[in-house]
Design a protein around this motif. Structure first.
Motif, PDB file in Angstrom:
ATOM      1  N   ASN A 481     -10.483   8.948   4.489  1.00  9.17           N
ATOM      2  CA  ASN A 481      -9.646   9.751   3.599  1.00  9.17           C
ATOM      3  C   ASN A 481      -8.162   9.613   3.899  1.00  9.17           C
ATOM      4  O   ASN A 481      -7.332  10.239   3.231  1.00  9.17           O
ATOM      5  CB  ASN A 481     -10.049  11.226   3.701  1.00  9.17           C
ATOM      6  CG  ASN A 481     -11.482  11.460   3.282  1.00  9.17           C
ATOM      7  OD1 ASN A 481     -11.948  10.900   2.297  1.00  9.17           O
ATOM      8  ND2 ASN A 481     -12.195  12.288   4.042  1.00  9.17           N
ATOM      9  N   ASN A 482      -7.847   8.806   4.906  1.00  6.98           N
ATOM     10  CA  ASN A 482      -6.443   8.656   5.293  1.00  6.98           C
ATOM     11  C   ASN A 482      -6.127   7.175   5.523  1.00  6.98           C
ATOM     12  O   ASN A 482      -5.671   6.778   6.590  1.00  6.98           O
ATOM     13  CB  ASN A 482      -6.162   9.472   6.556  1.00  6.98           C
ATOM     14  CG  ASN A 482      -4.685   9.555   6.888  1.00  6.98           C
ATOM     15  OD1 ASN A 482      -3.823   9.441   6.013  1.00  6.98           O
ATOM     16  ND2 ASN A 482      -4.384   9.748   8.163  1.00  6.98           N
ATOM     17  N   VAL A 483      -6.393   6.367   4.497  1.00 11.12           N
ATOM     18  CA  VAL A 483      -6.136   4.929   4.561  1.00 11.12           C
ATOM     19  C   VAL A 483      -4.818   4.621   3.840  1.00 11.12           C
ATOM     20  O   VAL A 483      -4.634   5.022   2.686  1.00 11.12           O
ATOM     21  CB  VAL A 483      -7.286   4.128   3.916  1.00 11.12           C
ATOM     22  CG1 VAL A 483      -6.973   2.637   3.935  1.00 11.12           C
ATOM     23  CG2 VAL A 483      -8.591   4.414   4.651  1.00 11.12           C
ATOM     24  N   ARG A 484      -3.933   3.926   4.517  1.00 12.02           N
ATOM     25  CA  ARG A 484      -2.633   3.610   3.920  1.00 12.02           C
ATOM     26  C   ARG A 484      -2.775   2.626   2.757  1.00 12.02           C
ATOM     27  O   ARG A 484      -3.641   1.752   2.769  1.00 12.02           O
ATOM     28  CB  ARG A 484      -1.701   3.012   4.972  1.00 12.02           C
ATOM     29  CG  ARG A 484      -1.382   3.952   6.125  1.00 12.02           C
ATOM     30  CD  ARG A 484      -0.310   3.379   7.025  1.00 12.02           C
ATOM     31  NE  ARG A 484      -0.631   1.997   7.412  1.00 12.02           N
ATOM     32  CZ  ARG A 484       0.158   1.249   8.176  1.00 12.02           C
ATOM     33  NH1 ARG A 484       1.302   1.734   8.628  1.00 12.02           N
ATOM     34  NH2 ARG A 484      -0.197   0.021   8.500  1.00 12.02           N
ATOM     35  N   ASP A 485      -1.903   2.744   1.781  1.00 12.12           N
ATOM     36  CA  ASP A 485      -1.962   1.869   0.609  1.00 12.12           C
ATOM     37  C   ASP A 485      -1.613   0.418   0.932  1.00 12.12           C
ATOM     38  O   ASP A 485      -2.039  -0.495   0.223  1.00 12.12           O
ATOM     39  CB  ASP A 485      -1.008   2.377  -0.486  1.00 12.12           C
ATOM     40  CG  ASP A 485      -1.460   3.718  -1.057  1.00 12.12           C
ATOM     41  OD1 ASP A 485      -2.667   4.008  -0.973  1.00 12.12           O
ATOM     42  OD2 ASP A 485      -0.601   4.472  -1.576  1.00 12.12           O
ATOM     43  N   ASN A 486      -0.845   0.218   1.995  1.00  9.76           N
ATOM     44  CA  ASN A 486      -0.413  -1.145   2.336  1.00  9.76           C
ATOM     45  C   ASN A 486      -1.310  -1.805   3.378  1.00  9.76           C
ATOM     46  O   ASN A 486      -0.935  -2.826   3.969  1.00  9.76           O
ATOM     47  CB  ASN A 486       1.028  -1.131   2.833  1.00  9.76           C
ATOM     48  CG  ASN A 486       1.185  -0.337   4.129  1.00  9.76           C
ATOM     49  OD1 ASN A 486       0.314   0.455   4.484  1.00  9.76           O
ATOM     50  ND2 ASN A 486       2.301  -0.534   4.818  1.00  9.76           N
TER      51      ASN A 486
END
Length: 520
Positions: A481-486
Motif C-alpha cells: 500500500n506504500n509503493v512509490r510511483d517511480n
C-alpha cells in the motif's frame, strides 16, 4: 596488511590520476575506475581504462576510494576473500552530502546480515559519511552446472526428485513430518528414501527400526554406503552408521561429512528422496542447497502456531527462495487439540446422572471442540506471503507422539485415522507440485521490461506495470500500500525454474514466483 596496502595503492593511484587529468584534455571514467578491484589496479594501472571528455569531481572520486579502502578487510563468508578484491562491490555511488550507496554480490545469501553489518560499521569510521544504503545480493548455482555435476555422483544417479523437510526452529516436528511424508508417498506407489542429515542429533534410528541393523562389514562396499531398509523405504542416517558415539565437531568438519553422506549413499532407483533437515540456516542448509551434485526440487516447510516458530520459519523460506528452491507446502504441527477419547465417556456420564438429551448434545460439542492451545497460528500468513497453495494442519495427538518413539511410522500403524489421511493429502500435494514444476522446465515464461512504458512484458503478450508488480511482492519488508510511483527494476534474474528475483531501484529485493503474476 596486503589488503590495506592494496587499498592504499588505489587511493594513491586515484590521486595521481587527478593530477594527470589536469594536464591532459581527457578525464578518467569514474564508473570504470571504481568497479575495478584494488588487485587489478595494481597490475593493470591505467592501461585498460577508458578515457572520456566528461568532467570528474576529484572530491567524489577520492571519497569512493576511501569507501573501497574501508571495505577491503571484509570477506565473502563462503569464498574467504575480500569483497573488494573479488569485485563484489557493485554500483558504488557517493554524493556531495555524504550519502553512500552500493550493492554487494555474494556467492551465498547473507542470511544473518553479517556482511551488511560489517560494511555499515566500516563506513561509520569515515567522518564525512552521513547515510549508507547497502543492498546485498547472491546468485544461486546454475541449473546446468548442477545437472552436469550431479551425474558424477553415482549414489544420486537414480534419484529422480529430492524434497527437503525443513524449518529453522527446533522441536517443531520436522522428523515426524519427514518420516510420515515418506511412508505416505511409499503407500501411493512411489519408490522412496529418507536421508537424515542432522549429524548432531539424528532422529531417524528412533523413529524407524530397520529390518536389519547397519553393518559396516556388509553395508560399506568400496566407496559406497548401502542404505538400510525399513518397511520398504530406504533409510540412511549417521545414527545408523555410529549409534553409540556423539558427534562433537565444528561446522567446517560437518560440511564434508554431509556431502559424503549425500553423494556416496547408493540409493539406487528412487522416485523421491526425502531429506530430514536440522534446524537453522547454517552450514548444512547452505551446503545442501548449493551442492552442485544435488538438485533439490522443492521444500516442505514445518511450523507450529507460536510466533517464535513463525519468525524463524520465515528465515528458512527466504533462504530457500534466495538459492532457488521452491517451498511447495506448509505443515503446521500441534495446530489444535481435540479430545475425541472423551466422547465415549459422555454417554456413561449422562446415564449416571440422568442428563437430558439437550445437555448431552451440548456437552459433546463443548468437549469435542478444537482447542487452539498455542493460538490460531500463522499458517495462512505464510501461504499469503509466498503464494504457497498447499497446507496441512496436524493436531496434538498423543498416539502420534507415542508412535514416533516405537520404531513403526504412524501412517503404517494407524492408516485410517484423520492424521494419516492428512499426511496422505500432503504426499499427494507434494507429488502434484513437483510434476507442475517439472512440466514448466521446458516452457519458462519470457519476462522482459519495457523501460519506456515502465511495464513488464510476459511472453510478449501480458503486461504488468512496475508498480503493480511490486505490489504483488509478498515479502514482509514490502508494503504493497506504500509503493512509490517511480519504482523500477534495476535488474532481474531467474531463480531455478519457478521464480524471478527482482532488484528494485529503492534497494528492495523481491522473489516473485511465476504463478503469482503469469496469467497465460
Amino acid at each position: 596488511a596486503m589488503r590495506r596496502l592494496a587499498a592504499c595503492l588505489v587511493m594513491l593511484t586515484c590521486a595521481d590520476a587527478f593530477q594527470t587529468s589536469r594536464m591532459i584534455p581527457w578525464k578518467l571514467s569514474s564508473s570504470l575506475a571504481v568497479c575495478r578491484s584494488s588487485r587489478r589496479c595494481m597490475h593493470k594501472g591505467f592501461s585498460g581504462w577508458s578515457m572520456q571528455a566528461a568532467a570528474l569531481d576529484p572530491d567524489i572520486f577520492s571519497k569512493k576510494s576511501e569507501v573501497l579502502a574501508s571495505l577491503a578487510d571484509i570477506d565473502d563468508p563462503v569464498r574467504g576473500e575480500s569483497i573488494v578484491s573479488t569485485s563484489a562491490v557493485k554500483n558504488l555511488e557517493v554524493d556531495a552530502s555524504g550519502r553512500v550507496q552500493f550493492t554487494v554480490q555474494l556467492s551465498a545469501p547473507d542470511l544473518q546480515g553479517i556482511v551488511k553489518k560489517a560494511c555499515e560499521e566500516a563506513l561509520s569510521c569515515l567522518p564525512w559519511v552521513s547515510d549508507v544504503k547497502i543492498t546485498v545480493m547472491s546468485l544461486p548455482p546454475s541449473d546446468s552446472l548442477r545437472e552436469a555435476s550431479r551425474s558424477q555422483a553415482m549414489g544420486l544417479k537414480g534419484v529422480k526428485h529430492v524434497i527437503l523437510c525443513a524449518s529453522c526452529k527446533g522441536g517443531v516436528g520436522k522428523s515426524t513430518t519427514a518420516v510420515n511424508l515418506a511412508y505416505s508417498m511409499h503407500k501411493l506407489g512411489f519408490r522412496t528414501g529418507i536421508l537424515d542429515v542432522d549429524i548432531y542429533g539424528p532422529s531417524l534410528p528412533t523413529m524407524v527400526k530397520p529390518e536389519k541393523p547397519f553393518d559396516p562389514r556388509r553395508d560399506i562396499v568400496g566407496n559406497e554406503i548401502m542404505p538400510v531398509d525399513g518397511y520398504g523405504v530406504k533409510l540412511m542416517s549417521m545414527g545408523f552408521i555410529n549409534p553409540v558415539d556423539s558427534f562433537v565437531m565444528r561446522g567446517s568438519r560437518v560440511t564434508p561429512l554431509v556431502q559424503q553422506l549425500v553423494s556416496t549413499t547408493a540409493w539406487g532407483d528412487l522416485d523421491y528422496l526425502i531429506i530430514d533437515m536440522p534446524p537453522g540456516t547454517g552450514d548444512i542448509q547452505l551446503t545442501l542447497s548449493q551442492m552442485e551434485t544435488l538438485r533439490i526440487d522443492a521444500a516442505v516447510i514445518v511450523t507450529t502456531p507460536q510466533r517464535l516458530s513463525f519468525v524463524d520459519v520465515v528465515k528458512g523460506i527466504e533462504m530457500f527462495d534466495k538459492v532457488g528452491i521452491p517451498s511447495v507446502a506448509v505443515v503446521e504441527n500441534m495446530a489444535y487439540f481435540q479430545n475425541n477419547a472423551l466422547q465415549d465417556q459422555i454417554q456413561v456420564f449422562a446415564d449416571k446422572y440422568s442428563l437430558p438429551r439437550e445437555a448431552v448434545s451440548e456437552l459433546e460439542q463443548m468437549l469435542g471442540a478444537k482447542q487452539f492451545v498455542f493460538g490460531q497460528g500463522h499458517k495462512q500468513r505464510l501461504l499469503d506471503m509466498w503464494g504457497i497453495q498447499n497446507s496441512v494442519s496436524i493436531p496434538l495427538f498423543p498416539d502420534l507422539a507415542k508412535q514416533s518413539d516405537s520404531g513403526l511410522p504412524f501412517v503404517l500403524a494407524y492408516p485410517e485415522t484423520e492424521v494419516s489421511k492428512a499426511y496422505t493429502a500432503l504426499a499427494e500435494s507434494v507429488a502434484s507440485e513437483v510434476e507442475k514444476l517439472k512440466s514448466c522446465r521446458d516452457s519458462l515464461p519470457l519476462v522482459e521490461y519495457d523501460s519506456a512504458s515502465k511495464h513488464f512484458v510476459i511472453n510478449g503478450l501480458q503486461r504488468i506495470s512496475a508498480v503493480e508488480m511490486r505490489r504483488l511482492c509478498r515479502s514482509p519488508a514490502n508494503d504493497p500500500n506504500n509503493v512509490r510511483d517511480n519504482v523500477e527494476p534495476v535488474d532481474f534474474i531467474p531463480l531455478g525454474r519457478y521464480a524471478i528475483s527482482i532488484q528494485w531501484n529503492d534497494g528492495h529485493q523481491s522473489l516473485m514466483p511465476y504463478r503469482s503474476f503469469v496469467t497465460s
